[in-house]
Design an enzyme around this catalytic site. Structure first.
Site, PDB file in Angstrom:
ATOM      1  N   GLN A   9     -40.821 -12.673  49.730  1.00  0.00           N
ATOM      2  CA  GLN A   9     -41.718 -13.001  48.618  1.00  0.00           C
ATOM      3  C   GLN A   9     -42.941 -13.772  49.090  1.00  0.00           C
ATOM      4  O   GLN A   9     -44.027 -13.628  48.538  1.00  0.00           O
ATOM      5  CB  GLN A   9     -40.960 -13.784  47.547  1.00  0.00           C
ATOM      6  CG  GLN A   9     -39.889 -12.961  46.841  1.00  0.00           C
ATOM      7  CD  GLN A   9     -40.419 -11.657  46.281  1.00  0.00           C
ATOM      8  OE1 GLN A   9     -41.239 -11.641  45.369  1.00  0.00           O
ATOM      9  NE2 GLN A   9     -39.965 -10.532  46.832  1.00  0.00           N
ATOM     10  N   ASP A  61     -37.655  -4.933  43.366  1.00  0.00           N
ATOM     11  CA  ASP A  61     -39.063  -4.531  43.445  1.00  0.00           C
ATOM     12  C   ASP A  61     -39.228  -3.019  43.408  1.00  0.00           C
ATOM     13  O   ASP A  61     -40.276  -2.513  43.005  1.00  0.00           O
ATOM     14  CB  ASP A  61     -39.688  -5.072  44.733  1.00  0.00           C
ATOM     15  CG  ASP A  61     -40.016  -6.551  44.644  1.00  0.00           C
ATOM     16  OD1 ASP A  61     -40.099  -7.078  43.520  1.00  0.00           O
ATOM     17  OD2 ASP A  61     -40.191  -7.185  45.700  1.00  0.00           O
ATOM     18  N   HIS A 102     -46.249 -11.837  49.868  1.00  0.00           N
ATOM     19  CA  HIS A 102     -47.195 -11.370  48.857  1.00  0.00           C
ATOM     20  C   HIS A 102     -48.531 -12.091  48.920  1.00  0.00           C
ATOM     21  O   HIS A 102     -49.589 -11.475  48.783  1.00  0.00           O
ATOM     22  CB  HIS A 102     -46.606 -11.563  47.453  1.00  0.00           C
ATOM     23  CG  HIS A 102     -45.706 -10.459  47.006  1.00  0.00           C
ATOM     24  ND1 HIS A 102     -46.174  -9.272  46.514  1.00  0.00           N
ATOM     25  CD2 HIS A 102     -44.358 -10.375  46.964  1.00  0.00           C
ATOM     26  CE1 HIS A 102     -45.156  -8.492  46.194  1.00  0.00           C
ATOM     27  NE2 HIS A 102     -44.044  -9.139  46.459  1.00  0.00           N
ATOM     28  N   HIS A 161     -46.577 -14.914  -8.744  1.00  0.00           N
ATOM     29  CA  HIS A 161     -45.488 -14.263  -8.033  1.00  0.00           C
ATOM     30  C   HIS A 161     -44.348 -13.943  -9.006  1.00  0.00           C
ATOM     31  O   HIS A 161     -43.791 -12.838  -8.993  1.00  0.00           O
ATOM     32  CB  HIS A 161     -44.959 -15.169  -6.911  1.00  0.00           C
ATOM     33  CG  HIS A 161     -45.823 -15.202  -5.689  1.00  0.00           C
ATOM     34  ND1 HIS A 161     -47.132 -15.598  -5.718  1.00  0.00           N
ATOM     35  CD2 HIS A 161     -45.539 -14.898  -4.382  1.00  0.00           C
ATOM     36  CE1 HIS A 161     -47.632 -15.540  -4.483  1.00  0.00           C
ATOM     37  NE2 HIS A 161     -46.696 -15.106  -3.667  1.00  0.00           N
ATOM     38  N   GLU A 221     -39.263 -16.566  38.343  1.00  0.00           N
ATOM     39  CA  GLU A 221     -39.503 -15.127  38.169  1.00  0.00           C
ATOM     40  C   GLU A 221     -38.301 -14.355  38.698  1.00  0.00           C
ATOM     41  O   GLU A 221     -37.726 -13.517  38.004  1.00  0.00           O
ATOM     42  CB  GLU A 221     -40.765 -14.733  38.931  1.00  0.00           C
ATOM     43  CG  GLU A 221     -41.077 -13.247  38.884  1.00  0.00           C
ATOM     44  CD  GLU A 221     -42.224 -12.858  39.803  1.00  0.00           C
ATOM     45  OE1 GLU A 221     -42.772 -11.769  39.604  1.00  0.00           O
ATOM     46  OE2 GLU A 221     -42.568 -13.628  40.719  1.00  0.00           O
ATOM     47  N   HIS A 222     -37.923 -14.617  39.945  1.00  0.00           N
ATOM     48  CA  HIS A 222     -36.749 -14.001  40.574  1.00  0.00           C
ATOM     49  C   HIS A 222     -35.738 -15.093  40.917  1.00  0.00           C
ATOM     50  O   HIS A 222     -36.100 -16.077  41.569  1.00  0.00           O
ATOM     51  CB  HIS A 222     -37.127 -13.295  41.881  1.00  0.00           C
ATOM     52  CG  HIS A 222     -38.246 -12.321  41.761  1.00  0.00           C
ATOM     53  ND1 HIS A 222     -39.546 -12.606  42.175  1.00  0.00           N
ATOM     54  CD2 HIS A 222     -38.281 -11.049  41.278  1.00  0.00           C
ATOM     55  CE1 HIS A 222     -40.311 -11.560  41.959  1.00  0.00           C
ATOM     56  NE2 HIS A 222     -39.577 -10.604  41.412  1.00  0.00           N
TER      57      HIS A 222
END
Length: 436
Positions: free
Chosen positions: A264, A367, A267, A426, A333-334
């Site tokens: 990771q 992924d 990236h 109403h 996230e992961h």
């Protein structure tokens, strides 16, 4: 390479204190907001001319045609290397199967004779999907964005991806090939905040109609642009740098853990790699493995910056319950669980974009070929939002069917509540149906 250590042993932080303790990259979307607004305004005012100017300025060249001709998409499919095409076909098949489970069934609730409320799920009509360029090429993101929209029943899909100077200002051919495999014929060579503005407001000169939802990751300017157009269109999330959090005990394989952290960190320099462990000895093993793994990978320079940044850390905790509390505060996230009794830890986890169980479920699997979706909330957003799925493109709608007797049965209750709120009309709208 030095990855920081955060030692929480002997501490019992509150939820608020945990939020202060979690390591984070400094990525404030607000700093890009003014620039993103200017780029969006430029596209709204000047359309194609603005998109061409932005392509020259940010991407090193513009395409001959911003809208990619369908023949070019078809040619890109034919030109896909055999192995890549087979991998994409398999990924598409797996993501389709897993995404099918995300379509909620219609429901009918009968509250009494003649009193029915129906729940139905309607897809939006048109969506814009953004596939980033930059440091890597992401045909997998084409799959992850398109398949859920198609599964939800979206009829009109536009895909945008930044122009590539290497390919004459066109969309990367692998991106085009992936789009073609999925039957997408509306593709635009445009990127960044300007592309988000174009999708949200439309560009008449190239036949780009506005969309109702924009999804897909991007840089801080893309995230800022999505924040700006939210309200004009729906968005999935303001995606930031990727992140992985691994909860591991002494039963885990240190080499696997190190490899997953590095995967990771590859990236982006701002990517976050966090290990939470109960074992100081295991933490030391991982540090040793990280040294070799990080220095030996092709993108070592980028990886070393990410691992040495303030967003990455090895966190020591007293027990797995504390590890789960830390993870929930982080909202990764992961999340990987590489512990002896993963299901016991899983029961204590509430916030994560996607959860990978065991030594043979690395994030890299998710992924590409797990069947799950890799477009996930970052920056702690998994504490209140979910990853991309068919449900992203669906709207729940309630359909109410009451007959004469069913309405009459609750008319007195409506009368009392309406008058208690000082809304007599109403009550009168119901009373008009039952003249005395």
């Amino acid at each position: 390479m030095v990855i920081q250590t955060i030692d929480l042993r002997g501490m019992t932080p509150s939820r608020a204190q945990y939020l202060e303790l979690v390591p984070r990259a400094v990525t404030d979307v607000a700093v890009a907001q003014d620039a993103a607004q200017q780029l969006i305004d430029d596209v709204r005012e000047r359309g194609v001319d603005a998109l061409r100017a932005q392509a020259e300025r940010f991407d090193g060249g513009e395409a001959a045609s911003i809208r990619v001709p369908e023949a070019e998409i078809a040619a890109a499919v034919d030109a896909l290397p055999q192995g890549v095409r087979a991998a994409l076909d398999e990924a598409i098949d797996r993501v389709r199967k897993a995404t099918a489970a995300q379509i909620p069934p219609a429901a009918r609730t009968e509250l009494g004779p003649g009193a029915v409320v129906e729940q139905r799920w309607q897809p939006v009509e048109r969506v814009g999907l953004y596939v980033p360029g930059g440091k890597a090429v992401y045909p997998s993101s084409v799959v992850m964005n398109v398949v859920p929209a198609q599964a939800a029943g979206v009829r009109s899909i536009a895909l945008a991806s930044p122009p590539q100077a290497e390919f004459g200002g066109g969309v990367h051919p692998t991106i085009l090939g992936a789009a073609g495999l999925l039957g997408i014929t509306e593709v635009y060579a445009m990127g960044g905040a300007g592309a988000i503005g174009a999708l949200a407001y439309g560009v008449h000169d190239i036949g780009l109609e506005p969309v109702q939802i924009i999804t897909g990751p991007g840089n801080v300017y893309v995230a800022a642009a999505k924040r700006i157009v939210r309200g004009r269109t729906g968005i999935d999330s303001e995606a930031g740098p990727t992140e992985i959090l691994i909860i591991a005990d002494e039963s885990a394989n240190a080499a696997y853990v190190a490899a997953d952290l590095v995967s990771q960190a590859e990236h982006d320099e701002l990517a976050a790699a966090v290990l939470v462990t109960t074992s100081p000895a295991f933490a030391d093993e991982v540090r040793v493995e990280l040294e070799g793994c990080a220095n030996g990978t092709p993108h070592a320079e980028r990886v070393l910056v990410a691992l040495g940044g303030q967003q990455s850390a090895i966190v020591l905790v007293d027990d797995l319950a504390a590890a789960a509390r830390f993870s929930d505060a982080y909202g990764p996230e992961h999340l990987e669980l590489q512990v002896q009794d993963a299901d016991a830890v899983l029961a204590s986890i509430h916030s994560a974009g996607a959860i990978f169980i065991g030594s043979y479920s690395p994030v890299s699997l998710g992924d590409y070929l797990a069947g799950s979706n890799h477009v996930l909330p970052t920056g702690g957003q998994s504490r209140f939002s979910s990853g991309l799925g068919a449900y992203t493109f669906l709207r729940p709608q309630q359909v109410i069917r009451y007959d004469h007797d069913a309405l009459e049965a609750v008319s007195a209750n409506i009368h009392d509540l309406a008058n208690s709120e000082n809304l007599p009309a109403h009550a009168e709208a119901v009373a008009a149906r039952f003249p005395r």
